[in-house]
Write a protein that holds these residues in place. Structure first.
Motif, PDB file in Angstrom:
ATOM      1  N   VAL A 221      44.294 -36.180   1.629  1.00 24.33           N
ATOM      2  CA  VAL A 221      43.906 -34.905   1.035  1.00 24.33           C
ATOM      3  C   VAL A 221      45.148 -34.066   0.747  1.00 24.33           C
ATOM      4  CG1 VAL A 221      42.638 -32.753   1.400  1.00 24.33           C
ATOM      5  CG2 VAL A 221      41.671 -34.918   2.166  1.00 24.33           C
ATOM      6  N   ARG A 222      45.196 -33.512  -0.471  1.00 24.98           N
ATOM      7  CA  ARG A 222      46.292 -32.641  -0.869  1.00 24.98           C
ATOM      8  C   ARG A 222      45.715 -31.348  -1.443  1.00 24.98           C
ATOM      9  NH1 ARG A 222      48.021 -35.811   1.913  1.00 24.98           N
ATOM     10  NH2 ARG A 222      49.806 -37.225   1.655  1.00 24.98           N
ATOM     11  N   LEU A 223      46.582 -30.377  -1.653  1.00 26.21           N
ATOM     12  CA  LEU A 223      46.130 -29.067  -2.100  1.00 26.21           C
ATOM     13  C   LEU A 223      45.421 -29.136  -3.449  1.00 26.21           C
ATOM     14  CD1 LEU A 223      46.055 -26.075  -1.396  1.00 26.21           C
ATOM     15  CD2 LEU A 223      48.245 -25.803  -2.577  1.00 26.21           C
ATOM     16  N   LYS A 224      45.864 -30.027  -4.332  1.00 21.64           N
ATOM     17  CA  LYS A 224      45.239 -30.137  -5.653  1.00 21.64           C
ATOM     18  C   LYS A 224      43.783 -30.582  -5.551  1.00 21.64           C
ATOM     19  CE  LYS A 224      46.833 -34.899  -6.348  1.00 21.64           C
ATOM     20  NZ  LYS A 224      47.623 -35.809  -7.218  1.00 21.64           N
ATOM     21  N   ASP A 225      43.432 -31.262  -4.449  1.00 21.89           N
ATOM     22  CA  ASP A 225      42.048 -31.703  -4.264  1.00 21.89           C
ATOM     23  C   ASP A 225      41.119 -30.549  -3.896  1.00 21.89           C
ATOM     24  OD1 ASP A 225      42.844 -34.393  -4.662  1.00 21.89           O
ATOM     25  OD2 ASP A 225      43.492 -34.511  -2.565  1.00 21.89           O
ATOM     26  N   LEU A 226      41.710 -29.416  -3.540  1.00 21.07           N
ATOM     27  CA  LEU A 226      40.918 -28.270  -3.092  1.00 21.07           C
ATOM     28  C   LEU A 226      40.882 -27.162  -4.138  1.00 21.07           C
ATOM     29  CD1 LEU A 226      42.370 -28.067   0.536  1.00 21.07           C
ATOM     30  CD2 LEU A 226      40.459 -29.444  -0.287  1.00 21.07           C
ATOM     31  N   ALA A 227      41.176 -27.512  -5.383  1.00 16.81           N
ATOM     32  CA  ALA A 227      41.291 -26.498  -6.434  1.00 16.81           C
ATOM     33  C   ALA A 227      39.980 -25.750  -6.673  1.00 16.81           C
ATOM     34  CB  ALA A 227      41.758 -27.149  -7.735  1.00 16.81           C
ATOM     35  N   LYS A 228      38.850 -26.384  -6.372  1.00 12.57           N
ATOM     36  CA  LYS A 228      37.554 -25.752  -6.629  1.00 12.57           C
ATOM     37  C   LYS A 228      37.162 -24.742  -5.551  1.00 12.57           C
ATOM     38  CE  LYS A 228      35.619 -29.596  -9.280  1.00 12.57           C
ATOM     39  NZ  LYS A 228      34.496 -30.571  -9.388  1.00 12.57           N
ATOM     40  N   ILE A 229      37.923 -24.705  -4.470  1.00 18.11           N
ATOM     41  CA  ILE A 229      37.633 -23.765  -3.386  1.00 18.11           C
ATOM     42  C   ILE A 229      38.491 -22.524  -3.566  1.00 18.11           C
ATOM     43  CG2 ILE A 229      37.667 -23.390  -0.890  1.00 18.11           C
ATOM     44  CD1 ILE A 229      37.275 -26.347  -0.484  1.00 18.11           C
ATOM     45  N   ARG A 230      37.872 -21.378  -3.465  1.00 17.89           N
ATOM     46  CA  ARG A 230      38.618 -20.122  -3.582  1.00 17.89           C
ATOM     47  C   ARG A 230      39.613 -20.013  -2.428  1.00 17.89           C
ATOM     48  NH1 ARG A 230      36.170 -14.014  -3.052  1.00 17.89           N
ATOM     49  NH2 ARG A 230      38.087 -12.890  -3.592  1.00 17.89           N
ATOM     50  N   TYR A 231      40.872 -19.856  -2.785  1.00 18.23           N
ATOM     51  CA  TYR A 231      41.942 -19.883  -1.790  1.00 18.23           C
ATOM     52  C   TYR A 231      42.118 -18.490  -1.187  1.00 18.23           C
ATOM     53  CZ  TYR A 231      46.395 -21.060   0.368  1.00 18.23           C
ATOM     54  OH  TYR A 231      47.398 -21.277   1.276  1.00 18.23           O
ATOM     55  N   THR A 232      41.418 -18.232  -0.114  1.00 23.19           N
ATOM     56  CA  THR A 232      41.463 -16.931   0.544  1.00 23.19           C
ATOM     57  C   THR A 232      42.272 -17.016   1.840  1.00 23.19           C
ATOM     58  OG1 THR A 232      39.434 -17.388   1.791  1.00 23.19           O
ATOM     59  CG2 THR A 232      39.186 -16.341  -0.376  1.00 23.19           C
ATOM     60  N   TYR A 233      42.533 -15.863   2.400  1.00 19.78           N
ATOM     61  CA  TYR A 233      43.236 -15.790   3.682  1.00 19.78           C
ATOM     62  C   TYR A 233      42.470 -16.547   4.760  1.00 19.78           C
ATOM     63  CZ  TYR A 233      44.624 -13.606   8.116  1.00 19.78           C
ATOM     64  OH  TYR A 233      45.014 -13.383   9.410  1.00 19.78           O
ATOM     65  N   GLN A 234      41.141 -16.362   4.797  1.00 22.48           N
ATOM     66  CA  GLN A 234      40.331 -17.002   5.826  1.00 22.48           C
ATOM     67  C   GLN A 234      40.334 -18.523   5.681  1.00 22.48           C
ATOM     68  OE1 GLN A 234      39.390 -14.437   3.965  1.00 22.48           O
ATOM     69  NE2 GLN A 234      39.034 -12.760   5.406  1.00 22.48           N
ATOM     70  N   PHE A 235      40.175 -19.000   4.437  1.00 22.01           N
ATOM     71  CA  PHE A 235      40.139 -20.447   4.232  1.00 22.01           C
ATOM     72  C   PHE A 235      41.497 -21.075   4.539  1.00 22.01           C
ATOM     73  CE2 PHE A 235      40.802 -24.130   1.421  1.00 22.01           C
ATOM     74  CZ  PHE A 235      39.829 -24.968   1.947  1.00 22.01           C
ATOM     75  N   ALA A 236      42.575 -20.438   4.112  1.00 21.85           N
ATOM     76  CA  ALA A 236      43.908 -20.985   4.362  1.00 21.85           C
ATOM     77  C   ALA A 236      44.196 -21.067   5.858  1.00 21.85           C
ATOM     78  CB  ALA A 236      44.960 -20.126   3.664  1.00 21.85           C
ATOM     79  N   ARG A 237      43.805 -20.050   6.600  1.00 28.93           N
ATOM     80  CA  ARG A 237      44.008 -20.062   8.053  1.00 28.93           C
ATOM     81  C   ARG A 237      43.257 -21.213   8.711  1.00 28.93           C
ATOM     82  NH1 ARG A 237      42.503 -15.026  11.422  1.00 28.93           N
ATOM     83  NH2 ARG A 237      42.415 -16.702  12.940  1.00 28.93           N
ATOM     84  N   SER A 238      41.991 -21.373   8.332  1.00 26.65           N
ATOM     85  CA  SER A 238      41.182 -22.430   8.945  1.00 26.65           C
ATOM     86  C   SER A 238      41.692 -23.814   8.547  1.00 26.65           C
ATOM     87  CB  SER A 238      39.713 -22.265   8.536  1.00 26.65           C
ATOM     88  OG  SER A 238      39.567 -22.327   7.130  1.00 26.65           O
ATOM     89  N   LEU A 239      42.127 -23.963   7.305  1.00 29.82           N
ATOM     90  CA  LEU A 239      42.643 -25.251   6.828  1.00 29.82           C
ATOM     91  C   LEU A 239      43.900 -25.650   7.602  1.00 29.82           C
ATOM     92  CD1 LEU A 239      42.382 -27.492   4.597  1.00 29.82           C
ATOM     93  CD2 LEU A 239      43.997 -26.123   3.264  1.00 29.82           C
ATOM     94  N   LYS A 240      44.827 -24.715   7.747  1.00 31.03           N
ATOM     95  CA  LYS A 240      46.068 -25.017   8.458  1.00 31.03           C
ATOM     96  C   LYS A 240      45.807 -25.290   9.939  1.00 31.03           C
ATOM     97  CE  LYS A 240      49.978 -23.419   7.362  1.00 31.03           C
ATOM     98  NZ  LYS A 240      51.220 -22.687   7.062  1.00 31.03           N
ATOM     99  N   SER A 241      44.887 -24.564  10.529  1.00 31.78           N
ATOM    100  CA  SER A 241      44.569 -24.787  11.945  1.00 31.78           C
ATOM    101  C   SER A 241      43.992 -26.177  12.165  1.00 31.78           C
ATOM    102  CB  SER A 241      43.568 -23.729  12.430  1.00 31.78           C
ATOM    103  OG  SER A 241      44.132 -22.445  12.388  1.00 31.78           O
ATOM    104  N   LEU A 242      43.104 -26.588  11.264  1.00 34.32           N
ATOM    105  CA  LEU A 242      42.473 -27.899  11.385  1.00 34.32           C
ATOM    106  C   LEU A 242      43.501 -29.024  11.320  1.00 34.32           C
ATOM    107  CD1 LEU A 242      39.993 -29.820  11.361  1.00 34.32           C
ATOM    108  CD2 LEU A 242      39.948 -29.525   8.866  1.00 34.32           C
ATOM    109  N   PHE A 243      44.335 -29.005  10.295  1.00 28.24           N
ATOM    110  CA  PHE A 243      45.265 -30.115  10.106  1.00 28.24           C
ATOM    111  C   PHE A 243      46.442 -30.047  11.083  1.00 28.24           C
ATOM    112  CE2 PHE A 243      42.817 -30.615   6.286  1.00 28.24           C
ATOM    113  CZ  PHE A 243      42.868 -31.974   6.029  1.00 28.24           C
ATOM    114  N   ARG A 244      46.815 -28.855  11.528  1.00 25.46           N
ATOM    115  CA  ARG A 244      47.863 -28.763  12.552  1.00 25.46           C
ATOM    116  C   ARG A 244      47.377 -29.380  13.864  1.00 25.46           C
ATOM    117  NH1 ARG A 244      48.830 -23.726  12.171  1.00 25.46           N
ATOM    118  NH2 ARG A 244      47.366 -23.017  13.772  1.00 25.46           N
ATOM    119  N   TRP A 245      46.133 -29.062  14.227  1.00 24.60           N
ATOM    120  CA  TRP A 245      45.564 -29.644  15.444  1.00 24.60           C
ATOM    121  C   TRP A 245      45.456 -31.157  15.321  1.00 24.60           C
ATOM    122  CZ3 TRP A 245      40.924 -32.366  15.837  1.00 24.60           C
ATOM    123  CH2 TRP A 245      40.516 -32.688  17.138  1.00 24.60           C
TER     124      TRP A 245
END
Length: 355
Positions: free
Chosen positions: A51-75
């Motif tokens: 999965v790369r960022l270009k695959d998530l283009a259809k999702i609105r890139y908000t502060y909340q989504f970015a935080r949750s995305l980074k937390s998931l993949f960092r863990w």
């Protein structure tokens, strides 16, 4: 190779373990679950390593989504469930700040459209300027009517967890004005609740969940036809807190006192809750110039004292308004309209809209 859906389920199970040991709150887990819904729908079956960022283009890139995305993949990277963290260099957009306040006519429409339990909650939000979560989870054991305060644990502990355990939470004291005190005293007398009972019970007598409150507000907002403003900001529960802070400043409350009322330690945080407009600025300059004029005109005898005692007519109008607001809490939508018409004729002003 794990898919994104498996990764999400594993991370939520990890959060469940943290909730069970008291290191996270259930609301935190629920918040992540909500954020992951969009990710699961879009790329849930994709291998997580691909999965790369270009695959998530259809999702609105908000502060909340970015935080949750980074937390998931960092863990996941720390647990070696994936080979590397693909979003480690991803920049989190700034968290948006609320700027909207609610007008009296908009508040009136919310009262009319909202269900009775929501109306009671909105009334207390208006008269306490508390955080939505503080009132939502409030128990009668935390209500000190004699001291005119609500005593509860700080709902937003400061600082990050140290050694996996959050710092000890401090007491939070929320002052009760005369109207809030009268409302709570009336409710307590009618219900005779147990100390462990929630002040705002939902189905089954349990306290509302955050999602239940959001759903109630969304339905009321839709029924009241309250749309987003030109900046796309909708009226939400938190709007009432910002409105209360703004009105407090307009009423002359000092900022340091307002910070204590809101539960802030930093005055810079309090400033984000105050949204003054051009009319406020014009009023300010008029007050400043009138003060200069009075100072020039002072004689040897000093200023003429201004009476702060309301006239009998003003006191009567205020009593009628107080009665109206007490009746409004338990009234249905049709009854609200009748009361509004009657009191407008009596006082010459609509208590709901202020006009």
């Amino acid at each position: 190779m794990s898919t994104v859906a498996v990764l999400i389920d594993s991370y939520l199970n990890h959060l469940n373990d943290l909730v069970a040991t008291g290191q996270r709150k259930p609301g935190t887990r629920d918040w992540y679950a909500i954020q992951f819904r969009k990710l699961r729908r879009l790329v849930g079956e994709r291998p997580a390593d691909e999965v790369r960022l270009k695959d998530l283009a259809k999702i609105r890139y908000t502060y909340q989504f970015a935080r949750s995305l980074k937390s998931l993949f960092r863990w996941a990277a720390d647990e070696e469930l994936i080979s590397r963290h693909p979003f480690c260099k991803l920049t989190v957009p700034p968290c948006g700040q609320r700027k909207r306040t609610i007008r009296r006519d908009e508040m009136a429409r919310l009262y009319r459209a909202g269900r009775r339990p929501l109306r009671r909650y909105l009334m207390m939000m208006r008269y306490t300027i508390a955080r939505p979560g503080e009132l939502r989870t409030l128990r009668w054991s935390q209500v000190d009517l004699a001291g005119r305060v609500l005593r509860l644990r700080e709902s937003k502990p400061k600082g990050r967890p140290r050694g996996g355990v959050r710092e000890r939470q401090r007491d939070r004291v929320i002052p009760l004005g005369k109207m809030a005190l009268r409302i709570l005293t009336t409710w307590q007398g009618r219900r005779q609740p147990l100390p462990t009972d929630p002040v705002f019970p939902g189905r089954g007598g349990r306290a509302w969940t955050g999602n239940a409150l959001r759903c109630l507000m969304r339905r009321a907002r839709k029924a009241a036809e309250l749309v987003a403003d030109v900046n796309g900001e909708r009226i939400v529960i938190y709007t009432l807190r910002h409105t209360g802070a703004t009105e407090a400043i307009r009423a002359g409350v000092q900022q340091i006192v307002l910070a204590a009322m809101l539960g802030h330690e930093n005055l810079e945080t309090t400033k984000r809750y105050v949204h003054l407009n051009e009319a406020d600025i014009l009023t300010g300059i008029d007050q400043a110039l009138s003060g200069v004029k009075r100072e020039r005109n002072l004689g040897a005898t000093g200023p003429t004292p201004i009476s702060t005692v309301p006239t009998e007519a003003e006191a009567q109008v205020q009593r009628i308004r107080n009665l109206f607001e007490e009746l409004m809490i338990g009234a249905g939508a049709d009854t609200l309209k009748v009361l509004d018409v009657l009191l407008t004729r009596l006082t010459g002003r609509s208590p709901l809209t202020g006009s």
